[in-house]
Scaffold this active site. Sequence first.
Site, PDB file in Angstrom:
ATOM      1  N   GLY A   1      52.832  -0.276   7.177  1.00 24.68           N
ATOM      2  CA  GLY A   1      51.994   0.147   8.091  1.00 24.68           C
ATOM      3  C   GLY A   1      50.640  -0.188   7.530  1.00 24.68           C
TER       4      GLY A   1
ATOM      5  N   ASN B   1      53.607   3.445   3.325  1.00 25.06           N
ATOM      6  CA  ASN B   1      52.306   3.994   3.744  1.00 25.06           C
ATOM      7  C   ASN B   1      52.326   4.454   5.110  1.00 25.06           C
ATOM      8  OD1 ASN B   1      49.366   4.392   3.755  1.00 25.06           O
ATOM      9  ND2 ASN B   1      49.771   2.706   5.246  1.00 25.06           N
TER      10      ASN B   1
ATOM     11  N   SER C   1      50.443  13.778   1.555  1.00 20.04           N
ATOM     12  CA  SER C   1      48.924  14.257   2.392  1.00 20.04           C
ATOM     13  C   SER C   1      48.650  15.630   1.887  1.00 20.04           C
ATOM     14  CB  SER C   1      49.336  14.231   3.750  1.00 20.04           C
ATOM     15  OG  SER C   1      48.294  15.209   4.608  1.00 20.04           O
TER      16      SER C   1
ATOM     17  N   TYR D   1      54.459  17.398  10.895  1.00 18.76           N
ATOM     18  CA  TYR D   1      53.889  16.151   9.841  1.00 18.76           C
ATOM     19  C   TYR D   1      53.489  16.613   8.560  1.00 18.76           C
ATOM     20  CZ  TYR D   1      50.166  13.342   7.853  1.00 18.76           C
ATOM     21  OH  TYR D   1      49.548  12.491   7.349  1.00 18.76           O
TER      22      TYR D   1
ATOM     23  N   ALA E   1      55.027  19.162   6.925  1.00 16.57           N
ATOM     24  CA  ALA E   1      56.570  19.364   6.667  1.00 16.57           C
ATOM     25  C   ALA E   1      56.875  18.158   6.131  1.00 16.57           C
ATOM     26  CB  ALA E   1      57.502  20.169   7.394  1.00 16.57           C
TER      27      ALA E   1
HETATM   28  P1  NAD Z   1      46.312   4.949  10.583  1.00 18.48           P
HETATM   29  O1  NAD Z   1      46.680   5.463  11.851  1.00 18.48           O
HETATM   30  O2  NAD Z   1      44.960   4.229  10.837  1.00 18.48           O
HETATM   31  O3  NAD Z   1      47.236   3.654  10.027  1.00 18.48           O
HETATM   32  C1  NAD Z   1      48.643   3.994  10.196  1.00 18.48           C
HETATM   33  C2  NAD Z   1      49.271   2.550  10.048  1.00 18.48           C
HETATM   34  O4  NAD Z   1      50.748   2.873  10.052  1.00 18.48           O
HETATM   35  C3  NAD Z   1      48.960   1.620  11.104  1.00 18.48           C
HETATM   36  O5  NAD Z   1      48.853   0.296  10.436  1.00 18.48           O
HETATM   37  C4  NAD Z   1      50.164   1.803  12.093  1.00 18.48           C
HETATM   38  O6  NAD Z   1      50.488   0.256  12.620  1.00 18.48           O
HETATM   39  C5  NAD Z   1      51.274   1.947  11.037  1.00 18.48           C
HETATM   40  N1  NAD Z   1      52.626   2.462  11.631  1.00 18.48           N
HETATM   41  C6  NAD Z   1      52.834   3.579  12.248  1.00 18.48           C
HETATM   42  N2  NAD Z   1      53.978   3.773  12.430  1.00 18.48           N
HETATM   43  C7  NAD Z   1      54.321   2.754  12.251  1.00 18.48           C
HETATM   44  C8  NAD Z   1      56.009   2.257  12.293  1.00 18.48           C
HETATM   45  N3  NAD Z   1      56.686   3.059  12.838  1.00 18.48           N
HETATM   46  N4  NAD Z   1      56.313   1.165  11.803  1.00 18.48           N
HETATM   47  C9  NAD Z   1      55.373   0.332  11.082  1.00 18.48           C
HETATM   48  N5  NAD Z   1      53.929   0.745  11.093  1.00 18.48           N
HETATM   49  C10 NAD Z   1      53.652   1.855  11.415  1.00 18.48           C
HETATM   50  O7  NAD Z   1      46.456   6.002   9.458  1.00 18.48           O
HETATM   51  P2  NAD Z   1      45.812   6.042   7.908  1.00 18.48           P
HETATM   52  O8  NAD Z   1      44.994   7.184   8.195  1.00 18.48           O
HETATM   53  O9  NAD Z   1      45.595   4.763   7.401  1.00 18.48           O
HETATM   54  O10 NAD Z   1      47.244   6.608   7.296  1.00 18.48           O
HETATM   55  C11 NAD Z   1      47.831   5.884   6.412  1.00 18.48           C
HETATM   56  C12 NAD Z   1      48.906   6.922   5.702  1.00 18.48           C
HETATM   57  O11 NAD Z   1      48.115   8.066   5.054  1.00 18.48           O
HETATM   58  C13 NAD Z   1      50.005   7.685   6.744  1.00 18.48           C
HETATM   59  O12 NAD Z   1      50.796   7.644   6.078  1.00 18.48           O
HETATM   60  C14 NAD Z   1      49.025   9.126   6.906  1.00 18.48           C
HETATM   61  O13 NAD Z   1      49.904   9.867   7.150  1.00 18.48           O
HETATM   62  C15 NAD Z   1      48.466   9.384   5.501  1.00 18.48           C
HETATM   63  N6  NAD Z   1      47.305  10.072   5.547  1.00 18.48           N
HETATM   64  C16 NAD Z   1      46.072   9.979   6.062  1.00 18.48           C
HETATM   65  C17 NAD Z   1      45.140  10.737   6.160  1.00 18.48           C
HETATM   66  C18 NAD Z   1      43.755  10.706   6.799  1.00 18.48           C
HETATM   67  O14 NAD Z   1      42.992  11.614   6.611  1.00 18.48           O
HETATM   68  N7  NAD Z   1      43.580   9.451   7.204  1.00 18.48           N
HETATM   69  C19 NAD Z   1      45.356  11.958   5.318  1.00 18.48           C
HETATM   70  C20 NAD Z   1      46.455  12.366   4.728  1.00 18.48           C
HETATM   71  C21 NAD Z   1      47.550  11.423   4.724  1.00 18.48           C
END
Ligand code: NAD
Length: 257
Positions: free
Chosen positions: A14, A92, A149, A163, A165
Amino acid sequence: MFQDLKGRRVLITGSTLGIGLAAAEAFVRMGAKVGLNGRRVPADIEATLARLNALEGEAAFFQADVGTEQGAASLVAQFTERFGGMDVLINNAGGLVARKPLPDIDKGFFDAVMDVNALSALAVTREALPHLKASAKDGQTSSVILVGSIAADVGGGPGAALYGAAKAWLHNIQKNWVNFHTADGIRFNTVSPGTFDTAFHADKSDEVKANISKGIPMGRFGKPEECAPAFLFLASHACSGYITGQVLNVNGGQFMP
Ligand code: NAD
């Protein structure tokens, strides 16, 4: 620091956007060989790869839906075929899928959230295990990094119970993997982001974002590139070779265990 990441083969699920893409860039800057992944081929992928490949290391894109077991297997096969093995895996991929309050949660939604956040990490790690084990030699460990997270600790915002959980499930499962796979030379750690300015928060108004910022001691959302060094640290044997089973919170003070 991080010199031992040069030439290391790093798969980041991702990683076409946000935190994953910023991490990919940081690894390429250190001379690593990095696999980007997305469910679909993004329109700008050629430009992204050209930008990354102009840096120190190497980047390639592999399309696969890691929320399915077939997708997870295909991703690891594509990556290892291209780079000849794997040294670091960053699980990720993740997301809310949708916001649903308790009365609206059904089995279909449960499965969708667990597939993208929990099954994805489980299945990709399982498929990667033989490669990570083969990579660990001469006392140098390979590394699996989960992306948890703050929601795992505080329960998540409106409609984000599943999410939160699912992320708590990730924070927990690495403990078992540490107990049973440290002998394989693999370390398992979690990076737990707080609130980062990515597409993840695209559903929020500026007013909501300003209110959230008030609850963060640093007074603002994190930038994706501010999370990237945590991945470099946990991937580098020289930096974190004796660190395993830990959760590294990157959150501007928003949550303090
Ligand atoms: P984002 O939505 O900008 O990026 C998510 C990425 O995951 C994208 O590249 C998307 O194409 C990919 N993706 C989603 N489902 C997929 C699948 N089934 N197969 C392949 N790729 C897939 O999100 P982000 O904010 O960069 O988040 C990255 C990670 O960090 C995630 O696990 C998210 O839960 C976690 N997170 C983010 C935050 C935040 O505040 N942004 C906070 C805590 C945790």
